[in-house]
Design a protein around this motif. Sequence first.
Motif: not given
Length: 262
Positions: A87-91, A212-217, A219-225
Amino acid sequence: MPKFVLFALLFIFSYHVQAQTWEVGGAIGGAGYIGDLNPNNPVKISGGSAGLYVKRNFDGYFSAKLNFGYAKFGAADSTSSSQQFRDRNLSFTDGVMELAVIGEFNFLKYIPDAGPNKFTPFIYAGIGVSTYDPRTTYNGSTGSLRQLKTEGQKTQYGDNTMVIPYGIGVKYNIGGKFSLAADMGYRYTFTDYLDDVSGTYADKSKLTGVARALSDRSGEKTGVYIGSAGTQRGDLKPRDSYFIVGLTISYTFVTKRCYFQN
């Protein structure tokens, strides 16, 4: 050059015992890291490593070497078995360059082509410095994360850290003055940003653009951040580590006369 490395080099070059030899070697192998994106698997290999060293052997048991190494590793939440991590989706990926002075102890007296033992287990520990630069891929492009300050830091974290290498291995005299060694060693670091992840989510209203986009990734697939300001982003442990496992081939400049003179 860091002062502690210079001091250690002066010690190595000035230390005198009856039997001294020099050794040169090169290593290749794998690398991995333990940190916010991999907190529980201390042997997960995620990249490669290579290195070169110059060593001074003092008496068949003790030696000291100047070691230069490179290791590349990374991790991605998307491949984790944990739903929370997915869910966090960082890399990230990171490449570290390391310069260290390392002391080594052989459990058996080991002198290639001149001593009584063909092999020996050994342990080592030392001190050094590593550069690091966590990177990630976003919209098809890969870039550095440090300058983005994705957790809302007031200043960028550094680009280098002191490290404490330590490990264990075994070496074998494969013929003449050549040796083959296998070892695994960890590097305790003094940073929590090998992976650009440390504490809590930033207030995204204070970030712009890619930061801003990379601080929280999440919702990239689900749209839910899920990354609300101040909530946990990392594992809240104060340090990251990395490890290197590999094979080394070396050549020792040694003569029997040197070791068995009366």
